[in-house]
Design a protein around this motif. Structure first.
Motif, PDB file in Angstrom:
ATOM      1  N   SER A   1       0.912  -1.359  -0.007  1.00  0.00           N
ATOM      2  CA  SER A   1      -0.118   0.220  -0.094  1.00  0.00           C
ATOM      3  C   SER A   1       0.795   1.404   0.172  1.00  0.00           C
ATOM      4  N   ALA A   2       1.897   1.221   0.818  1.00  0.00           N
ATOM      5  CA  ALA A   2       2.916   2.330   0.866  1.00  0.00           C
ATOM      6  C   ALA A   2       3.488   2.577  -0.355  1.00  0.00           C
ATOM      7  N   ALA A   3       3.986   1.489  -0.752  1.00  0.00           N
ATOM      8  CA  ALA A   3       4.764   1.741  -2.021  1.00  0.00           C
ATOM      9  C   ALA A   3       4.019   1.940  -3.512  1.00  0.00           C
ATOM     10  N   ILE A   4       2.872   1.601  -3.488  1.00  0.00           N
ATOM     11  CA  ILE A   4       2.074   2.039  -4.521  1.00  0.00           C
ATOM     12  C   ILE A   4       1.645   3.451  -4.534  1.00  0.00           C
ATOM     13  N   THR A   5       1.379   3.825  -3.091  1.00  0.00           N
ATOM     14  CA  THR A   5       0.665   5.242  -3.027  1.00  0.00           C
ATOM     15  C   THR A   5       1.874   6.074  -3.461  1.00  0.00           C
ATOM     16  N   GLY A  22       3.799  -9.965   0.509  1.00  0.00           N
ATOM     17  CA  GLY A  22       2.547  -9.870   0.834  1.00  0.00           C
ATOM     18  C   GLY A  22       2.332  -9.877   2.265  1.00  0.00           C
ATOM     19  N   GLY A  23       1.287  -9.366   2.837  1.00  0.00           N
ATOM     20  CA  GLY A  23       0.957  -9.220   4.255  1.00  0.00           C
ATOM     21  C   GLY A  23       0.426 -10.267   5.041  1.00  0.00           C
ATOM     22  N   LYS A  82      -3.157  -9.786  -5.354  1.00  0.00           N
ATOM     23  CA  LYS A  82      -2.898  -8.559  -4.748  1.00  0.00           C
ATOM     24  C   LYS A  82      -1.626  -8.169  -4.596  1.00  0.00           C
ATOM     25  N   TYR A  83      -0.437  -8.936  -5.111  1.00  0.00           N
ATOM     26  CA  TYR A  83       0.847  -8.430  -4.676  1.00  0.00           C
ATOM     27  C   TYR A  83       1.760  -8.690  -6.151  1.00  0.00           C
ATOM     28  N   ALA A  84       1.804  -9.904  -6.212  1.00  0.00           N
ATOM     29  CA  ALA A  84       3.058 -10.251  -7.205  1.00  0.00           C
ATOM     30  C   ALA A  84       2.809  -9.759  -8.748  1.00  0.00           C
ATOM     31  N   ASP A  85       1.302  -9.805  -9.083  1.00  0.00           N
ATOM     32  CA  ASP A  85       0.740  -9.499 -10.110  1.00  0.00           C
ATOM     33  C   ASP A  85       0.796  -7.769 -10.343  1.00  0.00           C
ATOM     34  N   VAL A  86       0.681  -7.338  -9.186  1.00  0.00           N
ATOM     35  CA  VAL A  86       0.447  -5.669  -9.268  1.00  0.00           C
ATOM     36  C   VAL A  86       1.728  -4.928  -9.291  1.00  0.00           C
ATOM     37  N   LEU A  87       2.832  -5.524  -8.733  1.00  0.00           N
ATOM     38  CA  LEU A  87       4.109  -4.493  -8.921  1.00  0.00           C
ATOM     39  C   LEU A  87       4.462  -4.420 -10.090  1.00  0.00           C
ATOM     40  N   ILE A  93       8.622   1.118  -9.350  1.00  0.00           N
ATOM     41  CA  ILE A  93       8.801   0.417  -7.926  1.00  0.00           C
ATOM     42  C   ILE A  93       9.676  -0.798  -8.251  1.00  0.00           C
ATOM     43  N   ASP A  94      10.738  -0.756  -7.425  1.00  0.00           N
ATOM     44  CA  ASP A  94      11.883  -2.082  -7.603  1.00  0.00           C
ATOM     45  C   ASP A  94      11.585  -2.935  -6.427  1.00  0.00           C
ATOM     46  N   TYR A  95      11.164  -4.189  -6.497  1.00  0.00           N
ATOM     47  CA  TYR A  95      11.217  -5.198  -5.533  1.00  0.00           C
ATOM     48  C   TYR A  95      12.527  -5.735  -5.103  1.00  0.00           C
TER      49      TYR A  95
END
Length: 420
Positions: A1-5, A22-23, A82-87, A93-95
């Motif tokens: 959430s923080a990273a996307i915002t 993921g959380g 919710k996570y892997a496909d969104v980033l 954003i770099d994971y």
């Protein structure tokens, strides 16, 4: 959430994590627990079908491993969605898979190497708490994560702690056929209204869950066929497995926060101001690592505030005054605002209303009158201050009270609102 915002605000973002992407909610919390709650709920409904005249039904667990595998498949599906496909949708954003901590000079490091970052948001979550009971380290205990991964059901289980995690897990395993003893110091859901706690305790007992209060825990030991738990009053309990549900602690240790000038409270929660900022002007924190409001929606909400304030220079304020909460027991427990005791402690002159569900035609039609609704209001202004609901679908109803509190409605205005 923080990273996307932060990314949507135009920042270049490094999302750093050393564990599963993921959380808590998707991986080990809301999703797996609620999937199993719904699974065993089907057993309960079948076993209680005879409350309707002329209807008989039965149900049993035939393959618990298959039930758990279905749950895990959903977890993995949602982890992707919710996570892997969104980033990958965010080019900025770099994971980074690695261990982040602060060096002794206060600089952020990843895997021991200095990592240049102008602003930092800490969102490392929390983990199950392990109580300091003599002998606990020698026992093969379960926690809320490992319990939801069991592929074989034990014959008996001690659940230590009767907060929302303990209650939910105790009911899951009891309905699946495990002989469950729920052990606590303060009773079931001690933070809820006393009428709610007492009623839920009775309903759990009716399902065969044994409820035991200990004034303290003397020691615990592992034996070939059982775990033995001893109370300070000389009590002894034994079961095949021991599940610890004594709360969660923030993942703040190991980050070397003091070197960065970050202050934590006695339980390890990172202290933040109303803007989610720590004592270090360039570092914010959000979610369970702050030690408060440990709900996924509040974590996401706090993370968005922290990111906007960090990246866009805004001054958004974290406001939990109208935060609804839910315990997915059966019947469900939900609440918003202040309790009667909290309202009195705050100096309000109050009026309360308690409505048992046997006065509600919908509950009578369902042949399930377990529960009650309690409202707390200010006497003079009639303004609603809080509500708690104990009902089979209580989670679906609390948002009405939350919106009423946010709008400052009186209980008369709430009563005049047309609802289906």
């Amino acid at each position: 959430s923080a990273a996307i915002t932060a990314a949507e605000a135009g920042a270049r973002v490094a999302l750093i994590g050393a564990c599963t992407l993921g959380g808590t909610c998707v991986n080990v919390g809301c999703v797996p627990s609620k999937a199993l709650i719904r699974a065993v709920e089907s057993l309960h409904h079948a076993r209680n079908a005879a409350r309707f005249d002329g209807i008989e039904a039965s149900a049993r667990v035939t393959d618990w491993a298959a039930t758990v595998a279905q749950k895990q498949a959903l977890v993995e599906e949602l982890r992707g969605a919710k996570y892997a496909d969104v980033l990958p949708r965010y080019e900025n954003i770099d994971y980074i898979a690695g261990h982040a901590r602060f060096g002794d000079d206060g600089q952020l490091t990843v895997n021991g190497e200095v990592f240049a970052a102008g602003k930092v948001i800490i969102a490392t979550g929390a983990r199950p708490h392990v109580p300091q009971i003599p002998g606990i380290k020698s026992v093969d205990t379960l926690d809320s994560t490992s319990a939801l991964e069991l592929t074989e059901l034990p014959t008996s289980m001690l659940v230590l702690g009767a907060g929302y995690i303990g209650v939910e897990l105790a009911q899951i395993f009891a309905r699946a056929g495990v002989a469950v003893t729920l052990v606590s110091r303060r009773g079931v859901l001690p933070e809820a209204e006393p009428e709610v706690s007492a009623a839920l305790e009775g309903y759990l007992a009716e399902e065969g869950i044994r409820l035991i209060r200990f004034s303290g825990y003397e020691r615990v030991s592992q034996h070939a066929d059982a775990v033995r738990l001893f109370g300070t009053g000389g009590e002894e309990l034994r079961a095949e497995r021991l599940l610890l549900a004594t709360g969660r602690v923030p993942n703040s240790d190991g980050l070397n926060l003091a070197a960065a000038g970050i202050v934590v409270d006695q339980r390890g929660g990172i202290e933040v101001d109303a803007h989610m900022r720590t004592a270090n002007a360039n570092i914010w924190a959000a979610g369970d690592v702050t030690g408060r409001d440990q709900f996924v929606y509040m974590a996401a909400y706090g993370a968005k505030i922290a990111a906007r304030n960090a990246v866009a220079g805004e001054a958004r304020v974290y406001d939990n005054a109208h935060m609804p909460w839910v315990v997915f027991s059966d019947p469900q427990v939900s609440g918003v605002g202040v309790s009667e005791a909290q309202a009195r402690a705050a100096g309000h002159e109050i009026v309360t209303s308690v409505l048992p569900l046997d006065a509600v035609p919908r509950a009578l039609a369902a042949r399930d009158t377990r529960g009650l609704i309690k409202l707390v209001a200010e006497a003079g202004s009639k303004r609603l201050l809080g509500a708690q609901i104990l009902a089979p679908e209580g989670a679906d109803s609390i948002q009405t009270a939350a919106m009423a509190l946010r709008a400052g409605l009186t209980y008369e205005e709430l009563g005049d609102t047309i609802m289906p």
